[in-house]
Design a protein around this motif. Structure first.
Motif, PDB file in Angstrom:
ATOM      1  N   LYS A  58       0.817  -1.215   0.000  1.00  0.00           N
ATOM      2  CA  LYS A  58       0.000   0.000   0.000  1.00  0.00           C
ATOM      3  C   LYS A  58       0.854   1.269   0.000  1.00  0.00           C
ATOM      4  O   LYS A  58       1.690   1.470   0.885  1.00  0.00           O
ATOM      5  CB  LYS A  58      -0.913  -0.005   1.215  1.00  0.00           C
ATOM      6  N   ASP A  97      -0.981   3.548 -10.468  1.00  0.00           N
ATOM      7  CA  ASP A  97      -1.230   3.338 -11.900  1.00  0.00           C
ATOM      8  C   ASP A  97       0.052   3.533 -12.700  1.00  0.00           C
ATOM      9  O   ASP A  97       0.330   2.789 -13.651  1.00  0.00           O
ATOM     10  CB  ASP A  97      -2.287   4.313 -12.398  1.00  0.00           C
ATOM     11  N   SER A 146      -2.013  -3.493  -0.097  1.00  0.00           N
ATOM     12  CA  SER A 146      -2.802  -2.556  -0.909  1.00  0.00           C
ATOM     13  C   SER A 146      -4.295  -2.849  -0.764  1.00  0.00           C
ATOM     14  O   SER A 146      -4.698  -4.000  -0.562  1.00  0.00           O
ATOM     15  CB  SER A 146      -2.413  -2.674  -2.384  1.00  0.00           C
ATOM     16  N   ASP A 147      -5.111  -1.815  -0.853  1.00  0.00           N
ATOM     17  CA  ASP A 147      -6.556  -2.011  -0.836  1.00  0.00           C
ATOM     18  C   ASP A 147      -6.968  -2.855  -2.038  1.00  0.00           C
ATOM     19  O   ASP A 147      -6.324  -2.819  -3.100  1.00  0.00           O
ATOM     20  CB  ASP A 147      -7.271  -0.659  -0.891  1.00  0.00           C
ATOM     21  N   TRP A 148      -8.046  -3.614  -1.876  1.00  0.00           N
ATOM     22  CA  TRP A 148      -8.459  -4.519  -2.946  1.00  0.00           C
ATOM     23  C   TRP A 148      -8.781  -3.759  -4.231  1.00  0.00           C
ATOM     24  O   TRP A 148      -8.449  -4.218  -5.333  1.00  0.00           O
ATOM     25  CB  TRP A 148      -9.653  -5.350  -2.494  1.00  0.00           C
ATOM     26  N   GLU A 149      -9.420  -2.607  -4.111  1.00  0.00           N
ATOM     27  CA  GLU A 149      -9.756  -1.815  -5.301  1.00  0.00           C
ATOM     28  C   GLU A 149      -8.493  -1.399  -6.049  1.00  0.00           C
ATOM     29  O   GLU A 149      -8.454  -1.367  -7.278  1.00  0.00           O
ATOM     30  CB  GLU A 149     -10.564  -0.573  -4.904  1.00  0.00           C
ATOM     31  N   ARG A 150      -7.433  -1.078  -5.298  1.00  0.00           N
ATOM     32  CA  ARG A 150      -6.164  -0.671  -5.911  1.00  0.00           C
ATOM     33  C   ARG A 150      -5.512  -1.865  -6.618  1.00  0.00           C
ATOM     34  O   ARG A 150      -4.977  -1.720  -7.728  1.00  0.00           O
ATOM     35  CB  ARG A 150      -5.220  -0.134  -4.819  1.00  0.00           C
ATOM     36  N   GLU A 186      -7.099  -4.418  -7.913  1.00  0.00           N
ATOM     37  CA  GLU A 186      -7.887  -4.680  -9.118  1.00  0.00           C
ATOM     38  C   GLU A 186      -7.557  -3.690 -10.221  1.00  0.00           C
ATOM     39  O   GLU A 186      -7.466  -4.056 -11.393  1.00  0.00           O
ATOM     40  CB  GLU A 186      -9.381  -4.625  -8.779  1.00  0.00           C
ATOM     41  N   ARG A 187      -7.370  -2.430  -9.858  1.00  0.00           N
ATOM     42  CA  ARG A 187      -7.028  -1.408 -10.846  1.00  0.00           C
ATOM     43  C   ARG A 187      -5.652  -1.693 -11.448  1.00  0.00           C
ATOM     44  O   ARG A 187      -5.460  -1.600 -12.667  1.00  0.00           O
ATOM     45  CB  ARG A 187      -7.043  -0.026 -10.176  1.00  0.00           C
ATOM     46  N   GLU A 199      -5.954  -4.559 -13.809  1.00  0.00           N
ATOM     47  CA  GLU A 199      -6.662  -4.178 -15.031  1.00  0.00           C
ATOM     48  C   GLU A 199      -5.723  -3.519 -16.033  1.00  0.00           C
ATOM     49  O   GLU A 199      -5.768  -3.812 -17.238  1.00  0.00           O
ATOM     50  CB  GLU A 199      -7.804  -3.226 -14.680  1.00  0.00           C
TER      51      GLU A 199
END
Length: 407
Positions: free
Chosen positions: A305, A311, A344-348, A350-351, A354
């Motif tokens: 994190k 990105d 890291s947060d799960w949303e991060r 996944e991003r 992706e």
């Protein structure tokens, strides 16, 4: 997956003579054992083949079961050698089916209790993976890894690496025509249950090159343990000079513990990078023998994190790996006591995945396995120490309860 070690020395004692075990030996090692007991040279090749079949294909633990070998030679073998495997001193089972074994190796001297290492079996729908160690401790000091806080004690021998697989197969009832021991886990869907091996346990495999190479030779031999080299993955933190020889001499799959896209950060996370920077590491990967779309390199990337999960870093990762047949294994960080990092947060995650996926790379997120028994990546050092202490306490309690009353 980074595993742990607990090692203890016994008080001074008289040397105990132990018969050496033949389990885990190479063909050359078996031939040497036969020479020691006077088997004629012209007969040794045949006898090695017989021993090999009984030890590695059938997993026998008693020379008396080797019915294709004459009684006289069986008696000689039993007099001078054993077929002992490392001792399973503790076994834990996760709710997800992951199994962790604490194995004690044979003592190396009269004052040595025997090094203890951990070996982890991970069952999945389409495979069963065994994570093995190559060293006792670790010479690297990766800051996100609990194993990195341990000193290197020694390399594991070829026999100690091979017998991790043999112990696991025995515990799983995975040798043909043999009954599983009491308490063993026996899947009921047929076939051999360990289909893959990963050298992702404790230690840096390429700093034990000869031991790992010879162990892979035994493990992959199609007349014995029979695990194809395409089902064996060796993970390295980046010992650049040995990457080419790994592919040339072992022909296994390769995994790289990358974890950063900038030298400045990787120097901190994986200090070996100061000696072999990212540019040199990736050049060695591009030249890896046999590299193709069918034999891709796996790049491991632990998600920390606010450290390496932006990105921009995902895009730089894609740029760095351009032209290398690869998949990127994203690993959620598993916290351990005293670490300064967070997952890291799960949303991060996944991003990040992706971005990598859209660039044309497979980017699976590794599902944490065995967290409830501290068998996940990087969690295992302290638990081994606890296991050892707990085992000693339980033994003391058992002895106290069963001791005859004093009057």
């Amino acid at each position: 997956m980074n595993l742990s070690v607990a090692e203890a020395a016994l008080p001074a004692a008289e040397p105990v003579m132990r018969r050496p075990s033949l389990a885990g030996r190479t063909r050359a090692g078996l031939a040497e054992a036969l020479a020691e007991i006077g088997v004629p040279e012209k007969e040794r090749r045949m006898r090695v083949g017989q021993l090999w079949n009984w030890i590695y294909h059938y997993g026998v633990r008693d020379f008396a079961e080797m019915t294709t070998i004459g009684k006289g030679l069986r008696a000689q073998l039993a007099e001078h050698f054993t077929l002992d495997l490392p001792e399973v001193t503790a076994e834990q089972v996760s709710t997800d089916g992951t199994r962790k074994w604490l194995l004690r190796m044979a003592p190396t001297g009269p004052r040595d209790r025997g090094a203890e290492i951990e070996c982890v079996y991970i069952p999945e729908v389409d495979r069963g993976t065994l994570c093995v160690s190559s060293q006792v401790g670790c010479t690297l000091t990766c800051t996100f890894c609990h194993t990195g806080t341990q000193r290197l004690v020694r390399n594991l021998t070829t026999e100690e690496i091979v017998t991790q697989l043999m112990v696991a197969r025995e515990r799983l009832g995975d040798f043909p025509n043999r009954s599983a021991p009491e308490g063993a886990f026996v899947p009921n869907d047929g076939g051999r249950f360990i289909s893959n091996i990963v050298f992702m346990g404790m230690g840096e495999p390429l700093y034990n090159f000869d031991g790992v190479r010879d162990a892979i030779g035994v493990i992959s031999d199609d007349q014995g343990l029979s695990l194809g080299r395409r089902r064996i993955t060796v993970s390295t933190s980046g010992v650049v000079p040995q990457i080419g020889p790994l592919g040339g001499e072992m022909g296994t799959m390769l995994a790289i513990s990358l974890h950063a896209v900038r030298d400045e950060l990787r120097n901190e996370l994986v200090p070996l990078n100061k000696k072999y920077p990212i540019k040199d590491l990736l050049e060695a990967c591009r030249n890896y023998p046999g590299l193709s779309n069918a034999k891709r390199i796996t790049f491991e990337y632990v998600m920390l994190k606010g450290v390496n999960d932006s990105d921009a870093e995902a895009r730089e990762l894609v740029r760095l790996l351009k032209g290398i047949p690869a998949k990127i294994n994203l690993i959620p960080f598993n916290p351990w006591p005293g670490t300064r990092y967070e997952c890291s947060d799960w949303e991060r995650i996944e991003r990040f995945s992706e971005i990598v996926f859209k660039a044309g790379y497979a980017s699976p997120v590794r599902t944490p396995r065995g967290r409830d028994i501290l068998a996940a990546c990087g969690q295992l050092k302290s638990e081994t120490e606890k296991l050892s202490a707990r085992a000693r306490l339980m033994l003391e309690q058992d002895e106290a309860e069963t001791a005859p009353a004093q009057h």
